[in-house]
Enzyme design. Structure first.
Site: not given
Length: 332
Positions: A95, A222
């Site tokens: 992250c 994504r």
């Protein structure tokens, strides 16, 4: 994929059976054992988990992801997750969010391979006692790639059974290009399976990522939101020996967004929140689809859910209503 990939999204994107497994948003671990409701909130599929673990409605396995830096706290929460029905755990060292990194989580640990090793060791030891596998999600580094191989080797030495590598550093964020060739260097430095991740938006990207990384498997993020048929497209190409599906029509994208809104309505979510989530998803779609871009510009100021959904379904742009029919063509 914090704030994006929840149980409803997993259910929708895995519905066609093209995905091998899904991963939850991360469960943030600080210094205490979290109550069961936290794990159920992030992974509602645990409520119906059987011997095969949590599954989406289409029976796609779901991996529960943990994020943190305290080995003992992560091990305790791994046991808590296993007690709730988790059969596969993922550790997030990738992250790039500034807030997460400031609080000593995600990619911040990549600055110290020894800390990666300590975290993986603690969680893998806990998983091993219950027959639960643990894998690690990495990037190529924090500021640079100098420790990419060392971090991967540290995760393997700690007991990670698989590595997913996002082919950029934390500093690079999501800016192209993804350095898939660096994943090949990691593959040569470890013996566990490595999965390539980052900037896979199309069938062509998938092939380039596989070719440059040498990986057999890829993880889609994504790209699946931008094109809900992406996994289906890749799977069809693999199974058919080179047939390529036609572009995903707007009507398929619209149907996906509408089903998502319906699921949120049934769960009692406020309409204004649903509209906000739909805009977030449509914003990702618009970067790869002209019709999605047109709809986003037309609806970006809309706040009422009925009007927003009507704008998605309108035929003003002349989309193909026969979206359910797959029209394959052959790659030359």
């Amino acid at each position: 994929m914090e704030g994006v990939i929840d149980a409803d999204t997993r259910a929708l994107l895995s519905d066609d059976g093209a995905l091998d497994w899904c991963v939850t948003e991360f469960v943030r671990v600080v210094d205490a054992k979290l109550p069961p409701r936290v794990f159920l909130r992030h992974c509602p599929e645990l409520a119906t988990a059987g011997s095969s673990g949590p599954l989406t409605p289409s029976s796609t396995p779901v991996t529960l992801q943990l994020l943190g830096s305290d080995p003992q706290a992560l091990a305790a929460n791994a046991e808590q997750a296993i007690a709730q029905g988790a059969t596969r755990l993922d550790l997030n060292f990738g992250c790039p969010a500034k807030t997460v990194n400031r609080h000593d989580g995600g990619a911040s640990l990549l600055r110290t391979p020894e800390r990666v090793h300590a975290v993986v060791t603690a969680v893998a030891d806990a998983g091993r006692r219950f027959g639960v596998s643990v894998n690690a999600k990495l990037r190529l580094g924090f500021d640079d790639k100098q420790l990419a191989l060392a971090c991967a080797q540290a995760a393997e030495a700690g007991g990670a059974e698989e590595l997913v590598v996002h082919a950029r550093t934390r500093r690079e964020g999501y800016r192209p290009p993804a350095h898939w060739e660096w994943i090949a260097r990691i593959r040569s430095a470890v013996s566990v399976p490595v999965v390539a991740n980052g900037d896979i938006w199309s069938l062509e990207d998938y092939w380039k990522a596989r070719t440059l990384s040498g990986c057999h498997d890829v993880m889609l993020g994504r790209g699946m939101l931008a094109d809900p048929w992406l996994a289906r497209r890749i799977r069809h190409w693999q199974d058919s020996g080179g047939e390529r599906l036609s572009p995903t029509p707007w009507s398929a994208r619209s149907a996906m967004l509408t089903r998502y809104a319906q699921a949120k309505q049934q769960a009692g979510m406020q309409e204004k929140v649903i509209v906000s989530l739909l805009k977030q998803w449509l914003n990702i779609m618009r970067g790869r689809d002209a019709e999605a871009a047109t709809r986003f510009m037309a609806l970006r100021r809309e706040t009422a859910l009925p009007s927003f959904l009507a704008g998605l379904d309108s035929d003003e742009s002349g989309h193909d209503p026969s979206w359910g029919h797959l029209r394959p063509t052959t790659i030359e």
